[in-house]
Design a protein around this motif. Structure first.
Motif, PDB file in Angstrom:
ATOM      1  N   LEU A  10       0.822  -1.216   0.000  1.00  0.00           N
ATOM      2  CA  LEU A  10       0.000   0.000   0.000  1.00  0.00           C
ATOM      3  C   LEU A  10       0.853   1.261   0.000  1.00  0.00           C
ATOM      4  CD1 LEU A  10      -2.723  -1.054   2.589  1.00  0.00           C
ATOM      5  CD2 LEU A  10      -2.937  -0.970   0.120  1.00  0.00           C
ATOM      6  N   HIS A  11       2.076   1.186  -0.513  1.00  0.00           N
ATOM      7  CA  HIS A  11       2.980   2.336  -0.451  1.00  0.00           C
ATOM      8  C   HIS A  11       2.407   3.573  -1.135  1.00  0.00           C
ATOM      9  CE1 HIS A  11       6.142  -0.023   1.343  1.00  0.00           C
ATOM     10  NE2 HIS A  11       6.007  -0.935   0.396  1.00  0.00           N
ATOM     11  N   ILE A  12       1.893   3.404  -2.340  1.00  0.00           N
ATOM     12  CA  ILE A  12       1.343   4.558  -3.066  1.00  0.00           C
ATOM     13  C   ILE A  12       0.111   5.089  -2.351  1.00  0.00           C
ATOM     14  CG2 ILE A  12       0.296   5.344  -5.230  1.00  0.00           C
ATOM     15  CD1 ILE A  12       3.233   4.904  -5.597  1.00  0.00           C
ATOM     16  N   ARG A  13      -0.722   4.199  -1.879  1.00  0.00           N
ATOM     17  CA  ARG A  13      -1.930   4.611  -1.151  1.00  0.00           C
ATOM     18  C   ARG A  13      -1.550   5.398   0.102  1.00  0.00           C
ATOM     19  NH1 ARG A  13      -7.637   4.880  -1.233  1.00  0.00           N
ATOM     20  NH2 ARG A  13      -8.043   5.616   0.824  1.00  0.00           N
ATOM     21  N   ASP A  14      -0.549   4.914   0.844  1.00  0.00           N
ATOM     22  CA  ASP A  14      -0.088   5.626   2.037  1.00  0.00           C
ATOM     23  C   ASP A  14       0.479   6.992   1.677  1.00  0.00           C
ATOM     24  OD1 ASP A  14      -0.845   3.466   3.595  1.00  0.00           O
ATOM     25  OD2 ASP A  14       1.197   2.683   3.808  1.00  0.00           O
ATOM     26  N   ALA A  15       1.250   7.050   0.588  1.00  0.00           N
ATOM     27  CA  ALA A  15       1.822   8.324   0.150  1.00  0.00           C
ATOM     28  C   ALA A  15       0.712   9.302  -0.254  1.00  0.00           C
ATOM     29  CB  ALA A  15       2.785   8.094  -1.007  1.00  0.00           C
ATOM     30  N   LEU A  16      -0.314   8.797  -0.931  1.00  0.00           N
ATOM     31  CA  LEU A  16      -1.445   9.645  -1.321  1.00  0.00           C
ATOM     32  C   LEU A  16      -2.159  10.181  -0.086  1.00  0.00           C
ATOM     33  CD1 LEU A  16      -3.392  10.831  -3.433  1.00  0.00           C
ATOM     34  CD2 LEU A  16      -4.614   8.648  -3.392  1.00  0.00           C
ATOM     35  N   ASP A  17      -2.427   9.323   0.882  1.00  0.00           N
ATOM     36  CA  ASP A  17      -3.089   9.765   2.116  1.00  0.00           C
ATOM     37  C   ASP A  17      -2.260  10.836   2.830  1.00  0.00           C
ATOM     38  OD1 ASP A  17      -5.173   8.009   1.640  1.00  0.00           O
ATOM     39  OD2 ASP A  17      -4.475   6.502   3.081  1.00  0.00           O
ATOM     40  N   MET A  18      -0.952  10.605   2.916  1.00  0.00           N
ATOM     41  CA  MET A  18      -0.075  11.560   3.592  1.00  0.00           C
ATOM     42  C   MET A  18      -0.046  12.892   2.844  1.00  0.00           C
ATOM     43  SD  MET A  18       4.010  11.271   4.476  1.00  0.00           S
ATOM     44  CE  MET A  18       3.791   9.595   4.972  1.00  0.00           C
ATOM     45  N   THR A  19       0.011  12.823   1.541  1.00  0.00           N
ATOM     46  CA  THR A  19       0.036  14.043   0.730  1.00  0.00           C
ATOM     47  C   THR A  19      -1.243  14.848   0.924  1.00  0.00           C
ATOM     48  OG1 THR A  19       1.460  12.997  -0.913  1.00  0.00           O
ATOM     49  CG2 THR A  19       0.205  14.916  -1.632  1.00  0.00           C
ATOM     50  N   LEU A  20      -2.375  14.187   0.912  1.00  0.00           N
ATOM     51  CA  LEU A  20      -3.647  14.888   1.081  1.00  0.00           C
ATOM     52  C   LEU A  20      -3.781  15.489   2.483  1.00  0.00           C
ATOM     53  CD1 LEU A  20      -6.034  12.463  -0.845  1.00  0.00           C
ATOM     54  CD2 LEU A  20      -5.147  14.682  -1.612  1.00  0.00           C
ATOM     55  N   ILE A  21      -3.265  14.790   3.481  1.00  0.00           N
ATOM     56  CA  ILE A  21      -3.313  15.325   4.848  1.00  0.00           C
ATOM     57  C   ILE A  21      -2.483  16.602   4.943  1.00  0.00           C
ATOM     58  CG2 ILE A  21      -2.524  14.906   7.214  1.00  0.00           C
ATOM     59  CD1 ILE A  21      -3.376  11.931   6.745  1.00  0.00           C
ATOM     60  N   PHE A  22      -1.253  16.551   4.437  1.00  0.00           N
ATOM     61  CA  PHE A  22      -0.393  17.739   4.512  1.00  0.00           C
ATOM     62  C   PHE A  22      -0.933  18.877   3.648  1.00  0.00           C
ATOM     63  CE2 PHE A  22       3.008  14.726   5.934  1.00  0.00           C
ATOM     64  CZ  PHE A  22       3.153  15.278   7.196  1.00  0.00           C
ATOM     65  N   ALA A  23      -1.486  18.549   2.510  1.00  0.00           N
ATOM     66  CA  ALA A  23      -2.058  19.585   1.651  1.00  0.00           C
ATOM     67  C   ALA A  23      -3.267  20.242   2.312  1.00  0.00           C
ATOM     68  CB  ALA A  23      -2.448  18.991   0.301  1.00  0.00           C
ATOM     69  N   ALA A  24      -4.035  19.469   3.075  1.00  0.00           N
ATOM     70  CA  ALA A  24      -5.219  20.011   3.747  1.00  0.00           C
ATOM     71  C   ALA A  24      -4.853  21.043   4.811  1.00  0.00           C
ATOM     72  CB  ALA A  24      -6.035  18.878   4.372  1.00  0.00           C
ATOM     73  N   VAL A  25      -3.627  20.966   5.314  1.00  0.00           N
ATOM     74  CA  VAL A  25      -3.182  21.949   6.309  1.00  0.00           C
ATOM     75  C   VAL A  25      -2.194  22.933   5.680  1.00  0.00           C
ATOM     76  CG1 VAL A  25      -3.680  20.556   8.349  1.00  0.00           C
ATOM     77  CG2 VAL A  25      -1.450  20.349   7.235  1.00  0.00           C
ATOM     78  N   ASP A  26      -2.388  23.159   4.378  1.00  0.00           N
ATOM     79  CA  ASP A  26      -1.664  24.186   3.626  1.00  0.00           C
ATOM     80  C   ASP A  26      -0.146  24.029   3.602  1.00  0.00           C
ATOM     81  OD1 ASP A  26      -3.997  25.487   2.828  1.00  0.00           O
ATOM     82  OD2 ASP A  26      -4.085  26.629   4.695  1.00  0.00           O
TER      83      ASP A  26
END
Length: 112
Positions: A10-26
């Motif tokens: 699930l490496h790509i899925r984890d990276a996507l989740d992490m990216t969206l979390i950080f992007a959500a906090v600008d």
């Protein structure tokens, strides 16, 4: 940075989740796809046929979160017979030296 196949673990899925979390906090996010990870960006995939949940469509949500710094390894595109028109997102292809320069400019680097 993602270097693993989107069909392993699930490496790509984890990276996507992490990216969206950080992007959500600008946070200003840059994401580099290299090696088989470039396959995660390929249009018209059908992972359900492999028994994998289709999270690839969620990659398009990066645009909604203003994640604009998406990069791919130029050589990896060639290795997999892809070009930028085959991909879900508008990306910038980088050669090896450009990738090294990009990584050096980042405050933090996560490799998934």
């Amino acid at each position: 940075m993602s270097q693993c196949s989107p069909f392993d673990d699930l490496h790509i899925r984890d990276a996507l989740d992490m990216t969206l979390i950080f992007a959500a906090v600008d946070q200003n996010i840059s994401w580099l796809f290299s090696g088989p990870a470039v396959l995660a960006l390929k249009k018209q995939q059908q992972p359900n046929m492999l028994g994998i949940k289709d999270f690839f469509k969620n990659i398009k949500t990066l645009e909604i979160y203003d994640v604009e710094n998406i990069y791919v390894c130029e050589k990896s595109l060639l290795d997999y017979g892809l070009n930028k028109n085959d991909l879900l997102l508008d990306v910038q292809a980088l050669n090896f030296d450009q990738q090294k320069a990009l990584i050096k400019t980042q405050q933090h680097v996560v490799n998934l």
